[in-house]
Design a protein around this motif. Structure first.
Motif, PDB file in Angstrom:
ATOM      1  N   LYS A 213      -5.685  -1.572   7.022  1.00  9.26           N
ATOM      2  CA  LYS A 213      -6.596  -2.613   6.528  1.00  9.26           C
ATOM      3  C   LYS A 213      -5.817  -3.735   5.843  1.00  9.26           C
ATOM      4  O   LYS A 213      -6.078  -4.914   6.076  1.00  9.26           O
TER       5      LYS A 213
ATOM      6  N   GLU B 155      -5.342   4.449   6.799  1.00 12.61           N
ATOM      7  CA  GLU B 155      -6.441   3.487   6.855  1.00 12.61           C
ATOM      8  C   GLU B 155      -6.207   2.324   5.900  1.00 12.61           C
ATOM      9  O   GLU B 155      -6.430   1.160   6.260  1.00 12.61           O
ATOM     10  N   ALA B 156      -5.763   2.624   4.675  1.00 12.45           N
ATOM     11  CA  ALA B 156      -5.530   1.570   3.677  1.00 12.45           C
ATOM     12  C   ALA B 156      -4.411   0.628   4.112  1.00 12.45           C
ATOM     13  O   ALA B 156      -4.531  -0.599   3.981  1.00 12.45           O
TER      14      ALA B 156
ATOM     15  N   ARG C 105       1.076   8.759  10.361  1.00  9.78           N
ATOM     16  CA  ARG C 105       1.242   9.873   9.433  1.00  9.78           C
ATOM     17  C   ARG C 105       2.653  10.373   9.682  1.00  9.78           C
ATOM     18  O   ARG C 105       3.169  10.311  10.797  1.00  9.78           O
TER      19      ARG C 105
ATOM     20  N   ALA D 125      -6.830   8.247  12.407  1.00  5.06           N
ATOM     21  CA  ALA D 125      -5.930   7.894  11.293  1.00  5.06           C
ATOM     22  C   ALA D 125      -4.659   8.748  11.275  1.00  5.06           C
ATOM     23  O   ALA D 125      -4.201   9.178  10.234  1.00  5.06           O
TER      24      ALA D 125
ATOM     25  N   LYS E 268       0.826  -1.211   0.000  1.00  4.27           N
ATOM     26  CA  LYS E 268       0.000   0.000   0.000  1.00  4.27           C
ATOM     27  C   LYS E 268       0.862   1.263   0.000  1.00  4.27           C
ATOM     28  O   LYS E 268       0.405   2.341   0.343  1.00  4.27           O
TER      29      LYS E 268
ATOM     30  N   SER F  21      -1.175  10.306   4.258  1.00  6.68           N
ATOM     31  CA  SER F  21      -2.492  10.888   4.539  1.00  6.68           C
ATOM     32  C   SER F  21      -3.273   9.951   5.442  1.00  6.68           C
ATOM     33  O   SER F  21      -2.917   8.782   5.604  1.00  6.68           O
ATOM     34  N   GLY F  22      -4.348  10.465   5.994  1.00  7.52           N
ATOM     35  CA  GLY F  22      -5.228   9.630   6.797  1.00  7.52           C
ATOM     36  C   GLY F  22      -5.806   8.483   5.993  1.00  7.52           C
ATOM     37  O   GLY F  22      -5.937   7.363   6.490  1.00  7.52           O
ATOM     38  N   THR F  23      -6.136   8.761   4.746  1.00  8.31           N
ATOM     39  CA  THR F  23      -6.680   7.712   3.870  1.00  8.31           C
ATOM     40  C   THR F  23      -5.664   6.597   3.666  1.00  8.31           C
ATOM     41  O   THR F  23      -6.008   5.415   3.710  1.00  8.31           O
ATOM     42  N   GLN F  24      -4.402   6.967   3.484  1.00 10.14           N
ATOM     43  CA  GLN F  24      -3.369   5.947   3.308  1.00 10.14           C
ATOM     44  C   GLN F  24      -3.121   5.195   4.606  1.00 10.14           C
ATOM     45  O   GLN F  24      -2.898   3.975   4.588  1.00 10.14           O
TER      46      GLN F  24
END
Length: 115
Positions: free
Chosen positions: A53, A49-50, A91, A75, A17, A44-47
Motif C-alpha cells: 500500500k 499488505e502495508a 514474505r 499476501a 514500512k 507477515s502478511g499484514t506487513q
C-alpha cells in the motif's frame, strides 16, 4: 524521473514500512519487461499488505500509476507493475524459495541505502 529514481522512491516507501533486505536491480539489458526490479521482504502478511500500500501511494504521488497488482489477496508475494519499475514484496520464506536475486544474477544492483 528516471526508472532508477522511481525505483528508489518505491524502495524508500518500503523502507518506511520497515521492509527488510531491500534491493534494486537494473534489468533493462536483460528483459523488455522493465528497467528495474525492487525486491524486499516482510515478516507477515499484514506487513506485506502495508508495504504494498505504501509503495502504491508513493509511486502514484510521483505520477506513476500501478498498472497491475498480483498476489495481494494471499499476501505472500505481491508483484506491482509500475511500467518501467516492477516491485516484488515477499514474505521471507517466499523470497528464499523463489530467490529472484539468483534468477536475475546478471542484473546490476543499483546502490540504495536504507534509513
Amino acid at each position: 524521473m528516471t526508472s532508477q529514481e522511481l525505483a528508489k522512491e518505491a524502495a524508500g516507501a518500503a523502507d518506511d514500512k520497515k521492509a527488510q533486505n531491500i534491493i534494486i536491480l537494473d534489468v533493462h539489458h536483460l528483459t523488455p519487461v522493465a528497467d528495474c526490479f525492487v525486491i524486499c521482504s516482510a515478516n507477515s502478511g499484514t506487513q506485506v499488505e502495508a508495504v504494498s500500500k505504501a509503495v502504491r501511494e508513493k509511486m502514484e504521488a510521483a505520477g506513476t500509476p500501478c498498472h497491475a497488482t498480483e498476489g495481494l489477496a494471499e499476501a505472500r508475494w505481491v508483484l506491482m507493475d509500475f511500467g518501467d519499475v516492477v516491485v516484488h514484496v515477499f514474505r521471507r520464506e517466499e523470497r528464499e524459495f523463489y530467490n529472484l536475486e539468483r534468477l536475475w544474477g546478471d542484473a546490476v544492483e543499483v546502490p540504495y541505502s536504507v534509513s
